[in-house]
Design a protein around this motif. Sequence first.
Motif, PDB file in Angstrom:
ATOM      1  N   GLN A  72       0.834  -1.215   0.000  1.00 49.37           N
ATOM      2  CA  GLN A  72       0.000   0.000   0.000  1.00 49.37           C
ATOM      3  C   GLN A  72       0.861   1.255   0.000  1.00 49.37           C
ATOM      4  O   GLN A  72       0.574   2.225  -0.714  1.00 49.37           O
ATOM      5  CB  GLN A  72      -0.927  -0.001   1.210  1.00 49.37           C
ATOM      6  CG  GLN A  72      -2.054  -1.016   1.130  1.00 49.37           C
ATOM      7  CD  GLN A  72      -3.168  -0.708   2.119  1.00 49.37           C
ATOM      8  OE1 GLN A  72      -3.480   0.446   2.363  1.00 49.37           O
ATOM      9  NE2 GLN A  72      -3.754  -1.760   2.673  1.00 49.37           N
ATOM     10  N   TRP A  79      -2.995   6.587  -4.602  1.00 48.66           N
ATOM     11  CA  TRP A  79      -4.067   6.816  -3.617  1.00 48.66           C
ATOM     12  C   TRP A  79      -5.088   7.833  -4.136  1.00 48.66           C
ATOM     13  O   TRP A  79      -6.217   7.882  -3.646  1.00 48.66           O
ATOM     14  CB  TRP A  79      -3.478   7.320  -2.300  1.00 48.66           C
ATOM     15  CG  TRP A  79      -2.748   6.260  -1.522  1.00 48.66           C
ATOM     16  CD1 TRP A  79      -2.474   4.985  -1.916  1.00 48.66           C
ATOM     17  CD2 TRP A  79      -2.179   6.402  -0.219  1.00 48.66           C
ATOM     18  NE1 TRP A  79      -1.777   4.319  -0.949  1.00 48.66           N
ATOM     19  CE2 TRP A  79      -1.577   5.157   0.111  1.00 48.66           C
ATOM     20  CE3 TRP A  79      -2.110   7.448   0.699  1.00 48.66           C
ATOM     21  CZ2 TRP A  79      -0.923   4.937   1.325  1.00 48.66           C
ATOM     22  CZ3 TRP A  79      -1.453   7.240   1.908  1.00 48.66           C
ATOM     23  CH2 TRP A  79      -0.875   5.995   2.215  1.00 48.66           C
ATOM     24  N   GLU A  86      -7.749  13.661   2.960  1.00 49.59           N
ATOM     25  CA  GLU A  86      -7.841  12.366   2.294  1.00 49.59           C
ATOM     26  C   GLU A  86      -6.576  11.541   2.511  1.00 49.59           C
ATOM     27  O   GLU A  86      -6.640  10.319   2.688  1.00 49.59           O
ATOM     28  CB  GLU A  86      -8.102  12.559   0.800  1.00 49.59           C
ATOM     29  CG  GLU A  86      -9.489  13.111   0.482  1.00 49.59           C
ATOM     30  CD  GLU A  86      -9.727  13.229  -1.017  1.00 49.59           C
ATOM     31  OE1 GLU A  86      -8.809  12.861  -1.789  1.00 49.59           O
ATOM     32  OE2 GLU A  86     -10.821  13.672  -1.411  1.00 49.59           O
ATOM     33  N   ASP A  88      -4.635  11.744   5.154  1.00 56.73           N
ATOM     34  CA  ASP A  88      -4.695  11.282   6.542  1.00 56.73           C
ATOM     35  C   ASP A  88      -5.671  10.120   6.711  1.00 56.73           C
ATOM     36  O   ASP A  88      -5.430   9.197   7.503  1.00 56.73           O
ATOM     37  CB  ASP A  88      -5.103  12.437   7.468  1.00 56.73           C
ATOM     38  CG  ASP A  88      -3.997  13.456   7.661  1.00 56.73           C
ATOM     39  OD1 ASP A  88      -2.817  13.074   7.489  1.00 56.73           O
ATOM     40  OD2 ASP A  88      -4.303  14.622   7.977  1.00 56.73           O
ATOM     41  N   ALA A  89      -6.775  10.145   5.962  1.00 56.93           N
ATOM     42  CA  ALA A  89      -7.770   9.079   6.073  1.00 56.93           C
ATOM     43  C   ALA A  89      -7.186   7.739   5.636  1.00 56.93           C
ATOM     44  O   ALA A  89      -7.371   6.707   6.313  1.00 56.93           O
ATOM     45  CB  ALA A  89      -9.000   9.420   5.228  1.00 56.93           C
ATOM     46  N   VAL A  90      -6.464   7.742   4.508  1.00 57.92           N
ATOM     47  CA  VAL A  90      -5.840   6.501   4.056  1.00 57.92           C
ATOM     48  C   VAL A  90      -4.740   6.082   5.030  1.00 57.92           C
ATOM     49  O   VAL A  90      -4.572   4.899   5.348  1.00 57.92           O
ATOM     50  CB  VAL A  90      -5.265   6.662   2.635  1.00 57.92           C
ATOM     51  CG1 VAL A  90      -4.611   5.367   2.178  1.00 57.92           C
ATOM     52  CG2 VAL A  90      -6.359   7.081   1.667  1.00 57.92           C
ATOM     53  N   ASP A  92      -4.649   6.624   8.210  1.00 55.39           N
ATOM     54  CA  ASP A  92      -5.272   6.053   9.416  1.00 55.39           C
ATOM     55  C   ASP A  92      -5.678   4.602   9.196  1.00 55.39           C
ATOM     56  O   ASP A  92      -5.564   3.770  10.106  1.00 55.39           O
ATOM     57  CB  ASP A  92      -6.502   6.882   9.811  1.00 55.39           C
ATOM     58  CG  ASP A  92      -6.127   8.244  10.371  1.00 55.39           C
ATOM     59  OD1 ASP A  92      -4.955   8.431  10.732  1.00 55.39           O
ATOM     60  OD2 ASP A  92      -7.016   9.120  10.425  1.00 55.39           O
ATOM     61  N   GLU A  93      -6.146   4.296   8.011  1.00 54.63           N
ATOM     62  CA  GLU A  93      -6.527   2.910   7.700  1.00 54.63           C
ATOM     63  C   GLU A  93      -5.306   1.990   7.729  1.00 54.63           C
ATOM     64  O   GLU A  93      -5.360   0.881   8.266  1.00 54.63           O
ATOM     65  CB  GLU A  93      -7.194   2.848   6.321  1.00 54.63           C
ATOM     66  CG  GLU A  93      -7.611   1.455   5.894  1.00 54.63           C
ATOM     67  CD  GLU A  93      -8.612   0.819   6.839  1.00 54.63           C
ATOM     68  OE1 GLU A  93      -8.584  -0.426   6.945  1.00 54.63           O
ATOM     69  OE2 GLU A  93      -9.403   1.542   7.477  1.00 54.63           O
ATOM     70  N   VAL A  94      -4.209   2.475   7.172  1.00 53.94           N
ATOM     71  CA  VAL A  94      -2.972   1.698   7.203  1.00 53.94           C
ATOM     72  C   VAL A  94      -2.510   1.512   8.653  1.00 53.94           C
ATOM     73  O   VAL A  94      -2.074   0.429   9.047  1.00 53.94           O
ATOM     74  CB  VAL A  94      -1.874   2.393   6.370  1.00 53.94           C
ATOM     75  CG1 VAL A  94      -0.536   1.664   6.547  1.00 53.94           C
ATOM     76  CG2 VAL A  94      -2.264   2.429   4.898  1.00 53.94           C
ATOM     77  N   ARG A  96      -4.336   1.343  11.303  1.00 53.71           N
ATOM     78  CA  ARG A  96      -5.198   0.353  11.976  1.00 53.71           C
ATOM     79  C   ARG A  96      -4.780  -1.074  11.606  1.00 53.71           C
ATOM     80  O   ARG A  96      -4.844  -1.983  12.442  1.00 53.71           O
ATOM     81  CB  ARG A  96      -6.666   0.596  11.602  1.00 53.71           C
ATOM     82  CG  ARG A  96      -7.303   1.733  12.388  1.00 53.71           C
ATOM     83  CD  ARG A  96      -8.809   1.750  12.198  1.00 53.71           C
ATOM     84  NE  ARG A  96      -9.188   2.146  10.843  1.00 53.71           N
ATOM     85  CZ  ARG A  96      -9.364   3.393  10.467  1.00 53.71           C
ATOM     86  NH1 ARG A  96      -9.222   4.396  11.340  1.00 53.71           N
ATOM     87  NH2 ARG A  96      -9.729   3.680   9.219  1.00 53.71           N
ATOM     88  N   ILE A  97      -4.358  -1.261  10.362  1.00 55.83           N
ATOM     89  CA  ILE A  97      -3.893  -2.588   9.939  1.00 55.83           C
ATOM     90  C   ILE A  97      -2.649  -2.984  10.745  1.00 55.83           C
ATOM     91  O   ILE A  97      -2.529  -4.118  11.225  1.00 55.83           O
ATOM     92  CB  ILE A  97      -3.587  -2.601   8.430  1.00 55.83           C
ATOM     93  CG1 ILE A  97      -4.876  -2.386   7.624  1.00 55.83           C
ATOM     94  CG2 ILE A  97      -2.914  -3.908   8.022  1.00 55.83           C
ATOM     95  CD1 ILE A  97      -4.634  -2.214   6.133  1.00 55.83           C
ATOM     96  N   GLN A 131       4.842   4.568   7.306  1.00 55.14           N
ATOM     97  CA  GLN A 131       3.507   5.119   7.059  1.00 55.14           C
ATOM     98  C   GLN A 131       3.507   6.637   7.262  1.00 55.14           C
ATOM     99  O   GLN A 131       2.970   7.387   6.447  1.00 55.14           O
ATOM    100  CB  GLN A 131       2.491   4.444   7.991  1.00 55.14           C
ATOM    101  CG  GLN A 131       1.071   4.967   7.859  1.00 55.14           C
ATOM    102  CD  GLN A 131       0.727   5.929   8.990  1.00 55.14           C
ATOM    103  OE1 GLN A 131       1.592   6.342   9.766  1.00 55.14           O
ATOM    104  NE2 GLN A 131      -0.528   6.298   9.059  1.00 55.14           N
TER     105      GLN A 131
END
Length: 210
Positions: A72, A79, A86, A88-90, A92-94, A96-97, A131
């Motif tokens: 990713q 992206w 936007e 920051d949103a992606v 944040d998802e990374v 969480r993984i 990240q």
Amino acid sequence: MALVGVLVNNRTNRDAITAADERNRVTIETAQRSTELTNSAAERRERDKWRRDSILAAVSTVLAVSEEVRDQLEGCAHWNATDADEIDAVGDEVARIIEGCHGTVSRLRVLSNRKIPNRCEDLLRTLTAAQAITLQRLKTELDDDPSSKEVLDVLTLWHKAMAKTVEQETSVIYATRAELGIEVLKDRDVQEDADEIAPEPARAPVPAEV
């Protein structure tokens, strides 16, 4: 005399019976101990197999997550984020993984010696740093007029972080192989694998022609 002979024979028979009973008792006890030892060894083998399989499964999970995150981050140019929110949103998802792997590392602390979970934690920290640097890179590139030095500096930092994740993945593999007694890869083989998955080094932007 006949009576004496009968008594002697009876005593001899009793002694023979007692000796036979003793031999039978010893034989039975030996067989029981052998069975107990066999069962104990089988139980140990089963526990060792379960532990080995559990360690391999946990390490495989961490490495799979690392590969997913690395893919990713390496594809961050796609992206299609148009602003910082936007991005920051992606990001944040990374994050969480990555965070989801900490439970697996805790399980490894119970199952294995310290080296494997410690190496896994190093890998997760490196992924977290990569990240954050990826977000910095995208935000720098989003700037209307970033300087060549700013772009090169963040790209250099990003490539170093990505290469470090590959190094940490290899370290996890080595620690796992060492504990489980798996044949260690030759340094040349490991380097070739790392070269295949490491990103290209950063290059200075080419000045636009006037």
